[in-house]
Design an enzyme around this catalytic site. Structure first.
Site, short mmCIF file in Angstrom:
data_model
loop_
_atom_site.label_atom_id
_atom_site.label_comp_id
_atom_site.label_asym_id
_atom_site.label_seq_id
_atom_site.Cartn_x
_atom_site.Cartn_y
_atom_site.Cartn_z
N ASP A 291 62.64 -0.50 -127.51
CA ASP A 291 62.90 0.90 -127.18
C ASP A 291 62.51 1.80 -128.35
OD1 ASP A 291 64.15 2.89 -125.39
OD2 ASP A 291 65.62 3.07 -127.00
N GLU A 338 57.82 0.56 -126.04
CA GLU A 338 58.19 1.78 -125.31
C GLU A 338 57.63 2.96 -126.10
OE1 GLU A 338 59.48 5.20 -124.81
OE2 GLU A 338 61.32 4.46 -125.71
N ASP A 391 65.56 5.88 -117.18
CA ASP A 391 65.82 7.26 -117.60
C ASP A 391 65.24 8.30 -116.64
OD1 ASP A 391 67.29 6.72 -119.91
OD2 ASP A 391 65.50 6.59 -121.17
#
Length: 497
Positions: A291, A338, A391
């Site tokens: 992430d 990411e 998200d």
């Protein structure tokens, strides 16, 4: 090799007890993936949830979430009676996770299982504790102390235990010995059950994509037990915390509040702690999504105590050095970067130098103001394509909420000009899935909510908000045989079987 998968957090699996876990329904979902021709199951971080119930704000980067432990398996092992679970069943909401209720009820049942387990003399348990001595005793003690202080952050503990003075640590370990063993038992059960589920998936040809947040939570066993890893003052307060600057989505930016790494210290130690973290991930997962990958190139530092992210500044991260050290000591690993959001030339260079696949999100593709890198004709094979992520809004509601100008760009791109009135949001959702599947991206991952054509009530997370996230759950039977067959045909048509 082309392949595809489904994004579904463990917490969103069906269950009789209020949250998904490692029980029969998890095995049934693996079977769904097989029938649908999917080779990957992507999940969110599996750590114990803390602030805001977020899996990205965990009490430990190494520990597993006790809520995922299968209670039915504890019954079958004789640690619990079926009657012990009746109240949990009666209170469960099949469509939503109630984290407050879980916190107030689940640990009572798990404590009873621990007391009935006689686990201390179990050789397998003792071996597990020995193999995880680098983090497990500290985590278990951290949680035991936190419980004794009604959940208070370690930053507010008395100075002697906050600073881990040896005599104080010894005294607390003696005082809370039973509680420490309880938390180690939970991690043993989590590990044993997860390894069994992962083995089942792998034997069926399904690989697991896990998720590692770049940061740890400020109130975590990691920060308490290893403050030298972070940018802390002598008083053990953060000098600065993590977040994102103001942008088109947020006028004041995002204030995450995580402690920032002392990268000079990490580099001096050969990134040992980070490599231990990555090794731990690859014991749990087959592939890992890192992430906020851009934080390794530059990270946004916000002075501690600020109420917004406005007054932060960009600082240099470790860059390629951490990944060179990783490859040298661990060999080449399967990692997804990411790389969403505003990308600088430095982030692009770092991504190219690592060779990791980045992410493409179709919901970001259709901007009437400018051409987007997320349009499929701009892809290379070395990427992972999504309709949306955890998200994002569900694709069905995303379509309903789009501006007319952006909708027209999407319709023209899909060669459906002028047909907006003739297409339902459900049909558009399937068009988006097909667009992702037929792209050149080597891997295509679709959120379960999009295959189920669900609306905004099924959204997993809205960044920068609290209290309404991480709750959605799937019902048993949502993935019907007809839907599995439809997914299988699409997957086969675009060469991803």
């Amino acid at each position: 090799m082309r392949a595809s998968g489904i994004l579904l957090p463990v917490s969103s699996l069906p269950s009789a007890y209020g949250i998904g876990g490692f029980d029969e329904q998890a095995y049934k979902f693996v079977d769904v993936l097989v029938r649908a021709g999917q080779k990957y199951w992507q999940i969110l971080p599996m750590g114990p949830t803390g602030y805001g119930d977020s899996p990205y704000q965990s009490f430990s980067t190494f520990a597993g979430n006790p809520y995922f432990i299968s209670l039915d398996e504890l019954v079958s092992r004789g640690y619990l009676a079926a009657d012990d679970l009746l109240q949990l069943q009666q209170q469960a909401d099949e469509r939503s996770v109630d984290y407050e209720r879980l916190y107030n009820t689940r640990f009572q049942v798990l404590r009873k299982a621990f007391e009935n387990s006689g686990i201390r003399g179990n050789g397998e348990f003792q071996q597990f504790v020995s193999e995880n001595e680098g983090w497990l005793p500290d985590y278990a003690l951290f949680m035991a102390i936190k419980d004794s202080k009604e959940g208070q952050s370690f930053l507010k503990w008395e100075d002697d235990i906050k600073r881990r003075e040896p005599e104080t640590l010894r005294r607390y370990r003696e005082e809370f010995e039973d509680d420490v063993y309880f938390y180690m038992f939970l991690q043993f059960e989590f590990s044993r059950q997860w390894n069994k589920l992962k083995s089942y998936a792998n034997e069926k040809g399904v690989r697991i994509i896990g998720d590692i947040p770049i940061y740890v939570a400020l109130d975590s066993a990691d920060a308490w037990s290893h403050p030298e890893l972070f940018q802390f003052t002598e008083e053990l307060e953060p000098k600065a915390v993590a977040g994102c600057p103001p942008d088109a989505f947020s006028e004041t930016g995002q204030l995450w509040g995580n402690p920032l790494y002392d990268w000079a210290y990490h580099e001096k130690t050969g990134f040992d702690w980070w490599l231990a973290r990555i090794r731990h991930c690859f014991r749990w997962y087959d592939m890992v999504r890192i992430d906020h990958f851009r934080g390794f190139d530059e990270y946004y530092a916000i002075p501690f105590g600020e109420e917004t992210a406005v007054n932060g500044a960009w600082e240099r991260g470790p860059g390629i050095r951490i990944f060179e050290e990783m490859e040298q000591k661990m060999g080449r690993q399967e990692i997804i970067a990411e790389d969403l959001g505003f990308l600088t030339d430095g982030v692009r260079r770092l991504l190219a130098d690592t060779g990791y696949p980045g992410m493409k999100v179709l919901q970001f593709a259709f901007d009437s103001r400018e051409e987007s890198d997320y349009m499929p004709h701009n892809y290379t094979a070395n990427c992972v394509v999504y309709t949306g992520t955890h998200d994002n809004q569900t694709t069905k509601s995303w379509w309903d909420e789009m501006t007319e100008a952006d909708r027209n760009v999407a319709l023209r791109y899909m060669n459906l000009p002028g047909k907006m009135e003739d297409l339902t949001a459900e049909e558009i959702t399937w068009q988006m899935i097909v667009m992702a599947q037929r792209s050149v991206a080597s891997l295509c991952v679709i959120p379960a909510q999009d295959y189920l054509s669900l609306t905004k009530e099924a959204r997993m997370n809205t960044p920068s908000t609290l209290g309404c996230n991480w709750h959605w759950r799937m019902k048993e039977g949502d993935f019907s045989e007809e839907l599995c067959e439809k997914i299988y045909r699409t997957t086969k048509l675009y060469g991803r079987l």
